[in-house]
Design a protein around this motif. Structure first.
Motif, PDB file in Angstrom:
ATOM      1  N   THR A   1       0.839  -1.197   0.000  1.00 21.79           N
ATOM      2  CA  THR A   1       0.000   0.000   0.000  1.00 21.79           C
ATOM      3  C   THR A   1       0.878   1.252   0.000  1.00 21.79           C
ATOM      4  OG1 THR A   1      -1.773  -1.139   1.176  1.00 21.79           O
ATOM      5  CG2 THR A   1      -1.775   1.265   1.294  1.00 21.79           C
ATOM      6  N   SER A   2       1.897   1.259   0.840  1.00 24.12           N
ATOM      7  CA  SER A   2       2.798   2.403   0.936  1.00 24.12           C
ATOM      8  C   SER A   2       3.589   2.605  -0.356  1.00 24.12           C
ATOM      9  CB  SER A   2       3.765   2.206   2.108  1.00 24.12           C
ATOM     10  OG  SER A   2       3.034   2.066   3.297  1.00 24.12           O
ATOM     11  N   GLN A   3       4.142   1.536  -0.887  1.00 26.42           N
ATOM     12  CA  GLN A   3       4.927   1.631  -2.122  1.00 26.42           C
ATOM     13  C   GLN A   3       4.078   2.129  -3.278  1.00 26.42           C
ATOM     14  OE1 GLN A   3       6.295  -2.410  -2.188  1.00 26.42           O
ATOM     15  NE2 GLN A   3       8.307  -1.873  -1.376  1.00 26.42           N
ATOM     16  N   GLU A   4       2.883   1.602  -3.414  1.00 25.21           N
ATOM     17  CA  GLU A   4       2.025   2.017  -4.516  1.00 25.21           C
ATOM     18  C   GLU A   4       1.590   3.470  -4.373  1.00 25.21           C
ATOM     19  OE1 GLU A   4       1.327   0.585  -7.467  1.00 25.21           O
ATOM     20  OE2 GLU A   4       2.825  -0.857  -6.816  1.00 25.21           O
ATOM     21  N   THR A   5       1.404   3.921  -3.137  1.00 25.01           N
ATOM     22  CA  THR A   5       1.071   5.325  -2.908  1.00 25.01           C
ATOM     23  C   THR A   5       2.227   6.221  -3.338  1.00 25.01           C
ATOM     24  OG1 THR A   5      -0.409   4.769  -1.090  1.00 25.01           O
ATOM     25  CG2 THR A   5       0.425   7.041  -1.162  1.00 25.01           C
ATOM     26  N   LEU A   6       3.442   5.867  -2.943  1.00 23.86           N
ATOM     27  CA  LEU A   6       4.613   6.652  -3.334  1.00 23.86           C
ATOM     28  C   LEU A   6       4.821   6.634  -4.851  1.00 23.86           C
ATOM     29  CD1 LEU A   6       7.070   5.622  -0.490  1.00 23.86           C
ATOM     30  CD2 LEU A   6       5.996   7.863  -0.809  1.00 23.86           C
ATOM     31  N   LYS A   7       4.633   5.479  -5.458  1.00 22.74           N
ATOM     32  CA  LYS A   7       4.771   5.385  -6.917  1.00 22.74           C
ATOM     33  C   LYS A   7       3.754   6.267  -7.628  1.00 22.74           C
ATOM     34  CE  LYS A   7       6.730   0.744  -7.400  1.00 22.74           C
ATOM     35  NZ  LYS A   7       6.479  -0.586  -7.998  1.00 22.74           N
ATOM     36  N   LEU A   8       2.528   6.300  -7.122  1.00 23.60           N
ATOM     37  CA  LEU A   8       1.502   7.140  -7.732  1.00 23.60           C
ATOM     38  C   LEU A   8       1.872   8.618  -7.611  1.00 23.60           C
ATOM     39  CD1 LEU A   8      -1.252   7.495  -9.117  1.00 23.60           C
ATOM     40  CD2 LEU A   8      -2.264   7.532  -6.821  1.00 23.60           C
ATOM     41  N   ILE A   9       2.392   9.008  -6.450  1.00 16.80           N
ATOM     42  CA  ILE A   9       2.815  10.395  -6.254  1.00 16.80           C
ATOM     43  C   ILE A   9       3.850  10.768  -7.314  1.00 16.80           C
ATOM     44  CG2 ILE A   9       4.114  11.927  -4.705  1.00 16.80           C
ATOM     45  CD1 ILE A   9       2.690  10.397  -2.367  1.00 16.80           C
TER      46      ILE A   9
ATOM     47  N   PHE B   1       4.975  14.523  -9.020  1.00 14.21           N
ATOM     48  CA  PHE B   1       5.466  15.115  -7.783  1.00 14.21           C
ATOM     49  C   PHE B   1       6.807  14.480  -7.421  1.00 14.21           C
ATOM     50  CE2 PHE B   1       0.915  15.676  -7.697  1.00 14.21           C
ATOM     51  CZ  PHE B   1       0.767  16.977  -7.224  1.00 14.21           C
ATOM     52  N   SER B   2       7.578  15.187  -6.619  1.00 17.74           N
ATOM     53  CA  SER B   2       8.835  14.628  -6.145  1.00 17.74           C
ATOM     54  C   SER B   2       8.774  14.502  -4.622  1.00 17.74           C
ATOM     55  CB  SER B   2      10.020  15.495  -6.565  1.00 17.74           C
ATOM     56  OG  SER B   2       9.894  16.793  -6.008  1.00 17.74           O
ATOM     57  N   ILE B   3       9.558  13.612  -4.110  1.00 22.13           N
ATOM     58  CA  ILE B   3       9.597  13.364  -2.678  1.00 22.13           C
ATOM     59  C   ILE B   3      11.032  13.613  -2.222  1.00 22.13           C
ATOM     60  CG2 ILE B   3       9.275  11.657  -0.851  1.00 22.13           C
ATOM     61  CD1 ILE B   3       7.378  10.201  -2.876  1.00 22.13           C
TER      62      ILE B   3
END
Length: 98
Positions: free
Chosen positions: A79-87, A92-94
């Motif tokens: 869930t976390s990885q897919e959220t970051l990938k979508l961002i 967007f950048s992190i």
């Protein structure tokens, strides 16, 4: 759309590779995902139980993240990885504050 004809259509993030420096963020997010889920369940009257029982509101995953099985942790990490990938996919950048 009828419920029996629902076909999930998540954004394809297979072309996004998360940078290694986000690994700690993934784990931190996964733990928080579990904490938010557990808090919401408990607010709804759920308690720990060795076997899930929807009538009695017992759930075996109402334990600290660190005590979850690797399979359960993997669900939260995904869930976390897919959220970051979508961002990232959305442009967007992190970055970490210095």
């Amino acid at each position: 759309m009828k419920k029996d004809h629902y076909t999930p259509q998540p954004v394809d993030t297979s072309d996004i590779k998360l940078p290694k420096e986000l690994n700690l963020l993934v784990e931190s997010m996964a733990k928080n995902v579990h904490e938010v889920w557990a808090q919401e369940r408990m607010n709804q009257g759920w308690v720990y139980g060795e076997k899930r029982d929807d009538v009695k509101k017992h759930h075996p995953c109402l334990i600290p993240y660190e005590e979850l099985s690797e399979d359960e942790k993997k669900y939260d990490r995904n869930t976390s990885q897919e959220t970051l990938k979508l961002i990232i996919k959305q442009g967007f950048s992190i970055s970490k504050k210095k």
